[in-house]
Design a protein around this motif. Structure first.
Motif, PDB file in Angstrom:
ATOM      1  N   TRP A  67       0.844  -1.194   0.000  1.00 53.91           N
ATOM      2  CA  TRP A  67       0.000   0.000   0.000  1.00 53.91           C
ATOM      3  C   TRP A  67       0.881   1.246   0.000  1.00 53.91           C
ATOM      4  O   TRP A  67       2.066   1.178   0.299  1.00 53.91           O
ATOM      5  N   CYS A  69       2.520   4.577   1.273  1.00 56.72           N
ATOM      6  CA  CYS A  69       2.925   4.942   2.629  1.00 56.72           C
ATOM      7  C   CYS A  69       4.040   5.985   2.573  1.00 56.72           C
ATOM      8  O   CYS A  69       4.947   5.873   1.737  1.00 56.72           O
ATOM      9  N   ASP A 173      -2.756  -2.528   6.327  1.00 53.22           N
ATOM     10  CA  ASP A 173      -2.194  -1.206   6.069  1.00 53.22           C
ATOM     11  C   ASP A 173      -2.636  -0.207   7.133  1.00 53.22           C
ATOM     12  O   ASP A 173      -3.471  -0.486   7.975  1.00 53.22           O
ATOM     13  N   LEU A 175      -3.417   3.149   6.094  1.00 52.23           N
ATOM     14  CA  LEU A 175      -3.798   4.296   5.284  1.00 52.23           C
ATOM     15  C   LEU A 175      -4.747   5.226   6.032  1.00 52.23           C
ATOM     16  O   LEU A 175      -4.682   6.446   5.866  1.00 52.23           O
ATOM     17  N   GLU A 179      -4.299   9.212   6.284  1.00 51.46           N
ATOM     18  CA  GLU A 179      -5.306  10.114   5.748  1.00 51.46           C
ATOM     19  C   GLU A 179      -5.899  10.999   6.835  1.00 51.46           C
ATOM     20  O   GLU A 179      -6.260  12.158   6.576  1.00 51.46           O
ATOM     21  N   ARG A 241      -5.892  10.818  -0.848  1.00 50.62           N
ATOM     22  CA  ARG A 241      -4.609  11.114  -0.208  1.00 50.62           C
ATOM     23  C   ARG A 241      -3.572  11.657  -1.192  1.00 50.62           C
ATOM     24  O   ARG A 241      -2.631  12.340  -0.796  1.00 50.62           O
TER      25      ARG A 241
END
Length: 326
Positions: A67, A69, A173, A175, A179, A241
């Motif tokens: 993912w 990052c 992940d 995320l 975010e 993002r």
């Protein structure tokens, strides 16, 4: 299960201690790098041989898909010319007692060296510029045999089936954490008026002004056909993002999707060709996708897209979709 070789000279202490791999998305000049693109092909259960300072020092088992990052802060000055946003995979590393030096065994390894993207030269020296490259099962088996008993249980039992949690594939992940930090920056940005700040933050959740604009283009979920607006999210093609504030509210940067399909699209398990053909990432767990409403046994076309949508979908295919096998 697939097998990988990772060169970690600059960052191995941080990656092994932190339980992850991290790479930039592109070379410093913006060009594609096959050894960074490989991160998008890793799946839970894959086996990873860690090469540091001429030796295999650890074996890892992938615990997540890749993912987006930010670059780990603990890298410090290492990779100072790398992009700030890259790819990350969670990995459980097992340090080895028998840290073999592949160069000492090149006569055995030479017969199974990959013909493309080999991590070693014919003389056994490592190759510069390689981060993550795939190994054949034969190459991995020979390496495991050279390492000995420490490697055997990992080589024979590393495969893992991805799990489904609350209707979503477990990705491992973070995320949402990243975010949320971006949301906080927007909420405190005095250069953006309060109404716009609220609309931008709500757009991250697929609601508000962004959803209204997407609804001017889209009528239902492209995959499931659900039409009830209360059951649909406006999903960004170019992720929230990664987008500018203008792009975050651009209706052509969106599709109406059910929450589970939104998850698959946002995490790169599925994508779309400009023609409307559905793309299923080769690392996706197809039985899970089938249960979540994605037809995996035949080709699916979800209909045409606008010119603006096609531009944002191109970004998704190149920088979000988990990589197509080479």
């Amino acid at each position: 299960m697939r097998y990988w070789w990772v060169n970690q000279n600059q960052t191995f202490r941080h990656e092994i201690a932190g339980g992850y791999l991290w790479s930039p998305k592109r070379n410093a000049n913006g060009g594609r790098n096959p050894f960074y693109e490989s991160m998008r092909e890793v799946a839970p259960g894959d086996l990873i041989f860690s090469f540091v300072d001429t030796r295999i020092v650890a074996i890892g088992i992938a615990k997540s898909y890749c993912w987006e990052c930010p670059k780990p802060t603990e890298f410090g000055s290492a990779g100072q010319y790398w992009e700030n946003i890259g790819w990350r995979v969670n990995v459980s590393f097992v340090p080895l007692l028998n840290k073999i030096r592949p160069k000492d065994h090149i006569k055995v390894l030479k017969a199974v060296l990959p013909s493309r993207y080999s991590p070693l030269q014919a003389n056994g020296n490592g190759l510069q510029g390689i981060y993550l490259t795939e190994l054949s099962q034969n190459f991995a088996a020979v390496l495991s045999g050279l390492i000995g008993e420490e490697a055997r249980p990992l080589f024979e039992g590393s495969a893992a089936v991805p799990t489904v949690e609350n209707g979503r594939l477990a990705t491992g992940d973070d995320l949402d954490v990243w975010e949320r930090k971006l949301e906080e920056q927007i909420e405190s940005d005095a250069s953006v008026n309060e109404t716009d700040r609220e609309a931008i933050v709500r757009a991250r959740r697929g609601q508000g002004l962004f959803k209204q604009r997407v609804m001017e283009i889209e009528a239902c979920c492209r995959i499931t056909g659900v039409e009830n607006i209360s059951h649909l999210l406006a999903s960004h093609c170019k992720p929230w993002r990664d987008s500018s504030n203008e792009e975050r509210l651009n209706g052509e940067n969106g599709l109406l999707l059910t929450p589970s399909i939104d998850h698959l699209f946002d995490r790169g398990f599925i994508g779309f060709e400009d023609s409307g053909n559905l793309i299923i990432s080769p690392v996706a767990h197809r039985p899970s996708l089938q249960r979540m409403g994605v037809e995996t046994s035949r080709s699916v076309n979800v209909g045409p897209f606008t010119q603006g949508q096609r531009q944002f979908l191109d970004y998704h295919r190149n920088l979000v979709l988990l990589q197509m096998a080479r």
